[in-house]
Design an enzyme around this catalytic site. Sequence first.
Site, short mmCIF file in Angstrom:
data_model
loop_
_atom_site.label_atom_id
_atom_site.label_comp_id
_atom_site.label_asym_id
_atom_site.label_seq_id
_atom_site.Cartn_x
_atom_site.Cartn_y
_atom_site.Cartn_z
N GLU A 17 0.85 -1.20 0.06
CA GLU A 17 0.12 0.08 -0.07
C GLU A 17 0.81 1.24 0.19
O GLU A 17 1.89 1.08 0.79
CB GLU A 17 -0.86 -0.15 1.31
CG GLU A 17 -1.51 1.16 1.60
CD GLU A 17 -2.67 1.14 2.84
OE1 GLU A 17 -1.99 0.57 3.91
OE2 GLU A 17 -3.47 1.99 2.74
N ASN A 56 -7.15 5.57 -2.61
CA ASN A 56 -5.87 4.94 -2.08
C ASN A 56 -6.22 3.58 -2.90
O ASN A 56 -7.02 2.64 -2.67
CB ASN A 56 -6.28 4.16 -0.59
CG ASN A 56 -4.86 3.53 -0.04
OD1 ASN A 56 -4.12 3.17 -0.74
ND2 ASN A 56 -4.70 3.72 1.32
N LYS A 97 -9.49 1.30 -2.45
CA LYS A 97 -9.69 0.81 -1.13
C LYS A 97 -11.00 1.27 -0.50
O LYS A 97 -11.34 2.68 -0.51
CB LYS A 97 -8.64 1.63 -0.01
CG LYS A 97 -8.61 0.88 1.28
CD LYS A 97 -7.54 1.82 2.02
CE LYS A 97 -7.35 1.11 3.45
NZ LYS A 97 -6.21 1.59 4.07
N GLU A 156 -6.83 8.71 6.88
CA GLU A 156 -7.25 8.17 5.63
C GLU A 156 -8.79 8.86 5.41
O GLU A 156 -8.91 9.15 4.17
CB GLU A 156 -7.24 6.61 5.76
CG GLU A 156 -5.93 6.31 5.61
CD GLU A 156 -6.01 4.85 5.31
OE1 GLU A 156 -5.54 3.95 6.24
OE2 GLU A 156 -6.24 4.27 4.18
N ASN A 194 -0.08 -0.78 5.30
CA ASN A 194 0.44 0.06 6.35
C ASN A 194 -0.07 0.22 7.73
O ASN A 194 -1.03 0.85 7.86
CB ASN A 194 0.77 1.39 5.73
CG ASN A 194 1.57 1.59 4.45
OD1 ASN A 194 2.00 2.69 4.15
ND2 ASN A 194 1.84 0.48 3.61
N CYS A 239 -5.05 -3.04 2.80
CA CYS A 239 -5.09 -2.87 4.21
C CYS A 239 -6.37 -3.22 5.27
O CYS A 239 -6.37 -4.16 5.32
CB CYS A 239 -4.31 -1.45 4.52
SG CYS A 239 -3.76 -1.30 6.18
N1 ING Z 1 -3.83 0.87 8.35
C1 ING Z 1 -4.50 -0.13 9.66
C2 ING Z 1 -5.13 -1.44 9.37
O1 ING Z 1 -6.38 -1.48 8.92
C3 ING Z 1 -5.81 -0.05 11.82
C4 ING Z 1 -5.58 0.78 10.33
C5 ING Z 1 -4.79 -0.71 12.59
C6 ING Z 1 -7.13 -0.12 11.93
C7 ING Z 1 -5.31 -1.59 13.58
C8 ING Z 1 -7.51 -1.03 12.79
C9 ING Z 1 -6.76 -1.67 13.64
O2 ING Z 1 -4.30 -2.07 8.94
C10 ING Z 1 -4.56 1.06 7.34
N2 ING Z 1 -3.68 1.83 6.37
O3 ING Z 1 -5.33 0.69 6.87
#
Ligand code: ING
Length: 311
Positions: A47, A107, A124, A143, A194, A169
């Site tokens: 990503e 994205n 996305k 985001e 990421n 992601c």
């Molecule tokens: N990053 C994270 C993901 O979904 C996140 C955001 C992390 C959401 C942990 C919930 C819990 O892996 C991206 N870029 O979506």
Amino acid sequence: MPRVLRIAAAQQGPNLENDSRQVIVARLLEMMKQAKADNCDLVVFTETALTTFFPRFYADDRAEMDPWFERDMPNDATRPLFDFASENKIGFSLGYAELTPEGRHFNTQILVDKDAKIVGKYRKVHLPGHAEYEDRRAFQHLEKRYFEPGDLGFPVWRTMGGVMGMCICNDRRWPETYRVMGLQGVELVMLGYNTPSLNGLGGTDTPEIRMHHNHLSMQAGAYQNATWVVGVAKAGEEAPGYHLMGGSCIVDPDGRIVARAETEDDELVIHDCDLDTCKFLKQSTFDFAAHRRTEHYGPIVEQTGATPPPE
Ligand code: ING
């Protein structure tokens, strides 16, 4: 004739804020060359592979983030990847921030075949985080401020001898993502992520439990839809105190992690993926036509949030 694809998950170490596209693409090209040297058919990049994960920055004026977006693809910065792919007959998938001619921000992940033709594009759908600055967070995850939700759904494409799909992601955490592709017979889901190692809101989730969630999501998606899943991290510290998890991996249709990254740097994770190993589960446990009872699934699309029974 077995349909085996040698796939490289091209995990990327951190992209720093001041790293130019040229410096970053040189690293991607190096990994693509290494993958070709290892006889890979396909390289999956992560990503926002071309930039640092800029949704950690806040700007009043969203247009201040436009330099992180690509207006054209291929473009001058990424042309070396397309040229090498075409000359060496290797396919790839690439994640980047897309700014359309109409001024829309997505994205995005593309799928490029062995003739360097863009055969698929995904935008996305599940945007995590928030749209306004939140002081309570150790770092921002904006985001929802800088991207629109994807408008292409969850398509799949027939290419390189298989049925392939992509997501990005946070999409990997939602079973609907895989199931919509599963209902189209997907055999390989490519995704980049990421993912901060720590929760910006603190809380109890440790890096260990977050890595568990990462792998669990992809393993479940793979098994429950009898598909290969290739998950590719951008990892390491992109800024002081802003660390992204690694854990790139290749998951087989039984939900087993068959290969995974050992580092948090640029690292190829390679595996021979036999697409025909999807067949058994698609024709038995997950023969959707034989077993699903859609008359009971209405709430999945009729409701957005949960509505528990009255107290
Ligand atoms: N990053 C994270 C993901 O979904 C996140 C955001 C992390 C959401 C942990 C919930 C819990 O892996 C991206 N870029 O979506």
